[in-house]
Design a protein around this motif. Structure first.
Motif, PDB file in Angstrom:
ATOM      1  N   GLU A  69       0.833  -1.205   0.000  1.00  0.00           N
ATOM      2  CA  GLU A  69       0.000   0.000   0.000  1.00  0.00           C
ATOM      3  C   GLU A  69       0.870   1.258   0.000  1.00  0.00           C
ATOM      4  O   GLU A  69       0.607   2.220  -0.723  1.00  0.00           O
ATOM      5  CB  GLU A  69      -0.911  -0.008   1.222  1.00  0.00           C
ATOM      6  N   GLY A  70       1.922   1.242   0.816  1.00  0.00           N
ATOM      7  CA  GLY A  70       2.823   2.392   0.858  1.00  0.00           C
ATOM      8  C   GLY A  70       3.550   2.603  -0.465  1.00  0.00           C
ATOM      9  O   GLY A  70       3.712   3.739  -0.916  1.00  0.00           O
ATOM     10  N   SER A  71       3.989   1.509  -1.095  1.00  0.00           N
ATOM     11  CA  SER A  71       4.662   1.620  -2.393  1.00  0.00           C
ATOM     12  C   SER A  71       3.725   2.197  -3.442  1.00  0.00           C
ATOM     13  O   SER A  71       4.136   3.006  -4.283  1.00  0.00           O
ATOM     14  CB  SER A  71       5.171   0.243  -2.847  1.00  0.00           C
ATOM     15  N   ALA A  72       2.455   1.778  -3.398  1.00  0.00           N
ATOM     16  CA  ALA A  72       1.479   2.299  -4.358  1.00  0.00           C
ATOM     17  C   ALA A  72       1.279   3.802  -4.154  1.00  0.00           C
ATOM     18  O   ALA A  72       1.210   4.572  -5.123  1.00  0.00           O
ATOM     19  CB  ALA A  72       0.152   1.561  -4.208  1.00  0.00           C
ATOM     20  N   ARG A  73       1.185   4.239  -2.888  1.00  0.00           N
ATOM     21  CA  ARG A  73       1.030   5.675  -2.611  1.00  0.00           C
ATOM     22  C   ARG A  73       2.230   6.457  -3.114  1.00  0.00           C
ATOM     23  O   ARG A  73       2.089   7.534  -3.700  1.00  0.00           O
ATOM     24  CB  ARG A  73       0.836   5.902  -1.107  1.00  0.00           C
ATOM     25  N   ASP A  74       3.449   5.909  -2.880  1.00  0.00           N
ATOM     26  CA  ASP A  74       4.661   6.600  -3.331  1.00  0.00           C
ATOM     27  C   ASP A  74       4.682   6.721  -4.854  1.00  0.00           C
ATOM     28  O   ASP A  74       5.062   7.769  -5.403  1.00  0.00           O
ATOM     29  CB  ASP A  74       5.905   5.845  -2.852  1.00  0.00           C
ATOM     30  N   ALA A  75       4.290   5.638  -5.538  1.00  0.00           N
ATOM     31  CA  ALA A  75       4.286   5.662  -7.000  1.00  0.00           C
ATOM     32  C   ALA A  75       3.302   6.703  -7.523  1.00  0.00           C
ATOM     33  O   ALA A  75       3.618   7.473  -8.438  1.00  0.00           O
ATOM     34  CB  ALA A  75       3.923   4.280  -7.543  1.00  0.00           C
TER      35      ALA A  75
END
Length: 232
Positions: A69-75
């Motif tokens: 979820e955090g990686s998706a937000r960063d992307a």
């Protein structure tokens, strides 16, 4: 003669405009590759890890899913920055990461460890101010190197990230263990790293290691205060 010169100048303007468009397309493609390749690679590795532990360790699975979820937000955040820059007249793709510094590479190493590639990080020498363009380009080189290691090094691999400062400049070295590589194949990622190193006035070396894995070393010369003053 005047008419011929006018036609010649018009052709030169057209060529210059076409070259500018081509350069912008290269910058945009490089930024998109770095953002998408990195985050999608991390999410893919994390999703695979979550699938393996889902039935026997729901707590660990939840932790990994939180990382996805955090990686998706960063992307999404980085892509939004890129799109906003493209909508700004005169904006360049490199501006999207203007807030990145060499210190942010520590977070890259931490994220790499969480994504399944244990990564050590160290700073060698006394840090000095680095131009923002150099910092962004070295950050992206580190990001791409760790992304490639996660994709190709295999299970059980590790990585080391070293940022070195000396009297002549700054360099970043990323070394990973893992599968033996007989030939480092040039691809879009490596091309982008070389372009970033060159854009910073530096050099890039990508070599396979005898015991397995790859070493990436980017070095950028920095002017000393004395040299900078002599050029004024």
């Amino acid at each position: 003669m005047l008419e011929d010169r006018t036609v010649e100048l018009e052709r030169e303007r057209e060529v210059t405009a076409a070259q500018a468009v081509a350069l912008d397309r290269v910058r945009i493609a490089r930024e998109l590759h770095d953002v998408v390749a990195h985050h999608v690679s991390v999410m893919g590795v994390q999703a695979g890890a979550a699938r393996l532990v889902l039935d026997r360790d729901t707590t660990e699975a939840a932790r990994i899913l939180s990382g996805i979820e955090g990686s998706a937000r960063d992307a999404i955040h980085e892509l939004r920055q890129l799109l906003e820059t493209l909508r700004t007249p005169g904006g360049e793709a490199t501006d999207t990461a203007s807030t990145l510094t060499l210190d942010d590479i520590a977070a890259l190493a931490e994220a790499s460890t969480e994504a399944g590639l244990p990564t050590d990080y160290a700073v060698i020498g006394d840090p000095v101010p680095v131009p923002s363009l150099v910092a962004v380009n070295l950050y992206r080189i580190a990001q791409e190197s760790l992304t490639n290691a996660r994709r190709h090094a295999g299970s059980g691999a590790t990585a080391d990230v070293r940022v070195r400062y000396d009297d002549d400049g700054v360099e970043i070295e990323i070394v990973n263990t893992g599968r033996a590589v007989t030939h480092v194949r040039p691809g879009l990622g490596q091309l982008g790293m070389r372009e970033r190193a060159a854009a910073s006035g530096g050099t890039l070396e990508v070599t396979s290691r005898p015991l397995g894995g790859v070493r990436v070393r980017a070095r950028v010369p920095l002017p000393t205060p004395d040299r900078a003053g002599a050029r004024r």
